[in-house]
Motif scaffolding. Structure first.
Motif, PDB file in Angstrom:
ATOM      1  N   GLU A  20     112.088 122.770  47.196  1.00  0.00           N
ATOM      2  CA  GLU A  20     110.747 123.264  46.899  1.00  0.00           C
ATOM      3  C   GLU A  20     109.670 122.616  47.747  1.00  0.00           C
ATOM      4  OE1 GLU A  20     109.457 125.780  44.366  1.00  0.00           O
ATOM      5  OE2 GLU A  20     111.327 126.285  45.375  1.00  0.00           O
ATOM      6  N   TYR A  21     109.935 121.451  48.304  1.00  0.00           N
ATOM      7  CA  TYR A  21     108.899 120.816  49.125  1.00  0.00           C
ATOM      8  C   TYR A  21     108.667 121.560  50.430  1.00  0.00           C
ATOM      9  CZ  TYR A  21     112.443 118.606  52.167  1.00  0.00           C
ATOM     10  OH  TYR A  21     113.468 118.351  53.044  1.00  0.00           O
ATOM     11  N   LEU A  22     109.563 122.484  50.776  1.00  0.00           N
ATOM     12  CA  LEU A  22     109.375 123.265  51.998  1.00  0.00           C
ATOM     13  C   LEU A  22     108.552 124.530  51.766  1.00  0.00           C
ATOM     14  CD1 LEU A  22     112.895 122.891  53.667  1.00  0.00           C
ATOM     15  CD2 LEU A  22     110.773 121.687  54.212  1.00  0.00           C
ATOM     16  N   GLY A  23     108.100 124.747  50.540  1.00  0.00           N
ATOM     17  CA  GLY A  23     107.208 125.866  50.252  1.00  0.00           C
ATOM     18  C   GLY A  23     105.751 125.436  50.314  1.00  0.00           C
ATOM     19  N   ALA A  24     104.873 126.333  50.698  1.00  0.00           N
ATOM     20  CA  ALA A  24     103.442 126.014  50.767  1.00  0.00           C
ATOM     21  C   ALA A  24     102.934 125.609  49.389  1.00  0.00           C
ATOM     22  CB  ALA A  24     102.660 127.222  51.275  1.00  0.00           C
ATOM     23  N   GLY A  25     102.299 124.460  49.315  1.00  0.00           N
ATOM     24  CA  GLY A  25     101.771 123.978  48.048  1.00  0.00           C
ATOM     25  C   GLY A  25     102.796 123.291  47.179  1.00  0.00           C
ATOM     26  N   GLY A  26     104.064 123.223  47.626  1.00  0.00           N
ATOM     27  CA  GLY A  26     105.093 122.559  46.834  1.00  0.00           C
ATOM     28  C   GLY A  26     105.494 123.354  45.610  1.00  0.00           C
ATOM     29  N   MET A  27     106.406 122.776  44.835  1.00  0.00           N
ATOM     30  CA  MET A  27     106.957 123.475  43.678  1.00  0.00           C
ATOM     31  C   MET A  27     105.877 123.944  42.703  1.00  0.00           C
ATOM     32  SD  MET A  27     109.812 122.215  40.895  1.00  0.00           S
ATOM     33  CE  MET A  27     108.763 121.165  39.897  1.00  0.00           C
ATOM     34  N   LYS A  28     104.905 123.090  42.455  1.00  0.00           N
ATOM     35  CA  LYS A  28     103.953 123.411  41.395  1.00  0.00           C
ATOM     36  C   LYS A  28     102.872 124.391  41.828  1.00  0.00           C
ATOM     37  CE  LYS A  28     104.935 119.625  38.326  1.00  0.00           C
ATOM     38  NZ  LYS A  28     104.400 118.624  37.387  1.00  0.00           N
ATOM     39  N   ALA A  29     102.892 124.816  43.085  1.00  0.00           N
ATOM     40  CA  ALA A  29     102.018 125.924  43.459  1.00  0.00           C
ATOM     41  C   ALA A  29     102.412 127.182  42.688  1.00  0.00           C
ATOM     42  CB  ALA A  29     102.092 126.178  44.962  1.00  0.00           C
ATOM     43  N   ARG A  30     103.710 127.322  42.398  1.00  0.00           N
ATOM     44  CA  ARG A  30     104.158 128.483  41.621  1.00  0.00           C
ATOM     45  C   ARG A  30     103.482 128.499  40.244  1.00  0.00           C
ATOM     46  NH1 ARG A  30     109.508 130.571  43.527  1.00  0.00           N
ATOM     47  NH2 ARG A  30     110.452 129.119  45.000  1.00  0.00           N
ATOM     48  N   SER A  31     103.521 127.368  39.546  1.00  0.00           N
ATOM     49  CA  SER A  31     102.931 127.335  38.210  1.00  0.00           C
ATOM     50  C   SER A  31     101.412 127.380  38.276  1.00  0.00           C
ATOM     51  CB  SER A  31     103.386 126.086  37.454  1.00  0.00           C
ATOM     52  OG  SER A  31     103.004 124.911  38.124  1.00  0.00           O
ATOM     53  N   ALA A  32     100.809 126.733  39.280  1.00  0.00           N
ATOM     54  CA  ALA A  32      99.350 126.724  39.378  1.00  0.00           C
ATOM     55  C   ALA A  32      98.800 128.131  39.563  1.00  0.00           C
ATOM     56  CB  ALA A  32      98.912 125.819  40.538  1.00  0.00           C
ATOM     57  N   ASP A  71      95.589 122.744  31.368  1.00  0.00           N
ATOM     58  CA  ASP A  71      96.435 122.108  30.349  1.00  0.00           C
ATOM     59  C   ASP A  71      97.913 122.352  30.657  1.00  0.00           C
ATOM     60  OD1 ASP A  71      97.350 120.762  28.144  1.00  0.00           O
ATOM     61  OD2 ASP A  71      96.767 122.297  26.694  1.00  0.00           O
ATOM     62  N   GLN A  72      98.362 121.829  31.791  1.00  0.00           N
ATOM     63  CA  GLN A  72      99.709 122.091  32.280  1.00  0.00           C
ATOM     64  C   GLN A  72     100.797 121.716  31.283  1.00  0.00           C
ATOM     65  OE1 GLN A  72     101.291 119.357  35.204  1.00  0.00           O
ATOM     66  NE2 GLN A  72      99.533 117.994  35.004  1.00  0.00           N
ATOM     67  N   TYR A  73     100.536 120.747  30.410  1.00  0.00           N
ATOM     68  CA  TYR A  73     101.566 120.273  29.497  1.00  0.00           C
ATOM     69  C   TYR A  73     101.874 121.283  28.392  1.00  0.00           C
ATOM     70  CZ  TYR A  73     100.128 115.909  31.700  1.00  0.00           C
ATOM     71  OH  TYR A  73      99.811 114.947  32.620  1.00  0.00           O
ATOM     72  N   ASN A  74     100.917 122.136  28.073  1.00  0.00           N
ATOM     73  CA  ASN A  74     101.067 123.024  26.919  1.00  0.00           C
ATOM     74  C   ASN A  74     100.839 124.494  27.236  1.00  0.00           C
ATOM     75  OD1 ASN A  74     101.373 120.729  25.026  1.00  0.00           O
ATOM     76  ND2 ASN A  74      99.243 120.319  25.572  1.00  0.00           N
ATOM     77  N   ASN A  75     100.499 124.830  28.469  1.00  0.00           N
ATOM     78  CA  ASN A  75     100.163 126.197  28.836  1.00  0.00           C
ATOM     79  C   ASN A  75     101.452 126.984  29.137  1.00  0.00           C
ATOM     80  OD1 ASN A  75      99.302 128.563  30.181  1.00  0.00           O
ATOM     81  ND2 ASN A  75      97.454 127.543  30.916  1.00  0.00           N
ATOM     82  N   PRO A  76     101.753 128.043  28.386  1.00  0.00           N
ATOM     83  CA  PRO A  76     102.997 128.794  28.634  1.00  0.00           C
ATOM     84  C   PRO A  76     103.045 129.460  30.005  1.00  0.00           C
ATOM     85  CG  PRO A  76     101.618 129.923  27.007  1.00  0.00           C
ATOM     86  CD  PRO A  76     101.011 128.570  27.226  1.00  0.00           C
ATOM     87  N   ASP A  77     101.901 129.684  30.636  1.00  0.00           N
ATOM     88  CA  ASP A  77     101.910 130.252  31.986  1.00  0.00           C
ATOM     89  C   ASP A  77     102.509 129.286  33.004  1.00  0.00           C
ATOM     90  OD1 ASP A  77     100.806 132.710  31.301  1.00  0.00           O
ATOM     91  OD2 ASP A  77      98.764 131.932  31.428  1.00  0.00           O
ATOM     92  N   ASN A  78     102.569 128.002  32.664  1.00  0.00           N
ATOM     93  CA  ASN A  78     103.245 127.032  33.515  1.00  0.00           C
ATOM     94  C   ASN A  78     104.690 127.476  33.736  1.00  0.00           C
ATOM     95  OD1 ASN A  78     104.493 124.770  34.666  1.00  0.00           O
ATOM     96  ND2 ASN A  78     103.492 123.310  33.310  1.00  0.00           N
ATOM     97  N   ALA A  79     105.388 127.796  32.650  1.00  0.00           N
ATOM     98  CA  ALA A  79     106.789 128.235  32.761  1.00  0.00           C
ATOM     99  C   ALA A  79     106.903 129.583  33.459  1.00  0.00           C
ATOM    100  CB  ALA A  79     107.409 128.297  31.372  1.00  0.00           C
ATOM    101  N   ALA A  80     105.960 130.490  33.195  1.00  0.00           N
ATOM    102  CA  ALA A  80     106.026 131.830  33.794  1.00  0.00           C
ATOM    103  C   ALA A  80     105.995 131.772  35.313  1.00  0.00           C
ATOM    104  CB  ALA A  80     104.864 132.682  33.274  1.00  0.00           C
ATOM    105  N   GLY A  81     105.408 130.728  35.866  1.00  0.00           N
ATOM    106  CA  GLY A  81     105.337 130.609  37.316  1.00  0.00           C
ATOM    107  C   GLY A  81     106.684 130.442  37.989  1.00  0.00           C
TER     108      GLY A  81
END
Length: 359
Positions: free
Chosen positions: A43-55, A154-164
């Motif tokens: 995932e580090y080879l993607g733009a913005g890293g893994m958490k760009a998906r969840s963001a 609220d990344q810890y509790n936001n269900p859209d985090n997982a949807a990413g």
């Protein structure tokens, strides 16, 4: 640091075409013993890293619900990786980003976040309860009070985090004919929650192993100060789906450092604490279940850890013990406090009320 309203951002939606579609690499480096090999999503080879998906998913979800007006500032706590993802999402969707880190955030990560246009505020002492995470969240709430109209993901509790991470699940099912074991680092709980259900629809007998940090409270161990960042938590994120996991491993810094360095020397792909921890457990799983197809996610690369994980003087100063080659097994997360690599096949949610014993 003084707090002022952020100027409105300018959206650059063309960036979204860079999201995801990261390579899947076969890892065969001994970790520390020989193993049959496992797959790793880089995932580090993607733009913005893994958490760009969840963001991106979080901000898009907030837009759809009317919670995030166009150009409004976004304020969030981060230990680094989500901050990069939010900086990417903020540029793509047109939102200024304010990030709250702490004084243990590496100088290189501070520079990188600011270079991407985020405004960074740092807390200088951990909270008495909840450590650095709680202190950062307290500052986030202060900023929200002073910035009317700002949005807190609220990344810890936001269900859209997982949807990413549904896109990552599709990428895995497109590449793999079979998957028997999925190994996931657990921090906010986002990527494990986003991967497990779609992957189990494809492979119903999939086993899922959660990888936590020694000193983390997520799976029922006591919260302690942690050297490792990026996985584990001193609080209890609601996004963690404890029911999804068949077992949990806690990994200590010595084992993670050893695995990271072996990966760098033997596979030319490596990363930080989370990457070392999941690589170690994935190799163990591949050995423990011969013939099984094992996959994991390497959340980030090695660059932010050159002054820590890959620095001999830094490691010597912390007096890391010799890494152990196999995990100790405990019967229940509350049975004993672990100090190094350990596993447990009883997975509990620490927030579930205790059950009354049967008469």
């Amino acid at each position: 640091m003084t707090t002022a309203l952020c100027p409105p951002g300018t959206a650059n939606p063309e960036l979204l075409a860079l999201l995801g579609r990261t390579p899947l690499a076969r890892i065969g480096t001994p970790l520390p013993q020989p193993h049959p090999g496992f797959w790793a999503k880089l995932e580090y080879l993607g733009a913005g890293g893994m958490k760009a998906r969840s963001a991106v998913a979080i901000l898009r979800g907030a837009h759809a619900r009317g919670e995030l007006p166009g150009g409004a500032p976004v304020v969030e706590s981060t230990s680094g990786t989500l901050g990069i993802g939010l900086a990417f999402a903020g540029q793509a969707l047109g939102h200024p980003v304010v990030l709250v880190g702490d004084s243990e955030l590496e100088p290189s990560m501070r520079q990188l976040l600011r270079s991407y246009g985020a405004r960074l505020e740092l807390v200088d002492r951990p909270a008495e309860r909840g450590g650095w995470q709680a202190a950062r969240l307290d500052r986030v709430r202060e900023l929200l009070d002073r910035m009317p109209g700002a949005y807190w993901p609220d990344q810890y509790n936001n269900p859209d985090n997982a949807a990413g991470y549904l896109s990552m699940a599709r990428e895995l099912t497109d590449r793999l004919d079979q998957l028997d074991v999925l190994v996931c680092s657990v921090g906010t709980g986002g990527h494990s929650a986003g991967l497990v259900e779609p992957l189990r629809r494809r492979w119903p007998r999939l086993r899922v192993i959660g990888v936590d940090s020694v000193g983390s409270a997520i799976f029922g161990q006591p919260a302690r100060p942690r050297l490792m960042r990026g996985l584990g938590s001193s609080i209890h994120p609601r996004n963690v789906g404890h029911r999804h996991f068949d077992e949990v491993h806690w990994v200590g810094p010595a084992e993670a450092v050893d695995a990271c360095r072996r990966l760098a020397r033997g596979s030319f792909v490596s990363g930080g604490w989370s990457t070392g921890a999941v690589a170690l457990v994935s190799a163990w799983a591949a050995r423990a279940q011969p013939g099984a197809v094992v996959a994991t996610v390497f959340p980030d690369g090695p660059h932010r850890y050159l002054g820590t994980v890959y620095d001999d003087d830094w490691c010597r100063a912390r007096r890391l013990p010799a890494p152990v080659p196999t995990p100790v097994e405990i019967l229940h997360p509350g049975a004993v406090e672990v100090t190094g690599w350990a596993r447990c096949r009883t997975v509990v949610d620490p927030l579930d009320p205790p059950r009354e014993p049967r008469p």
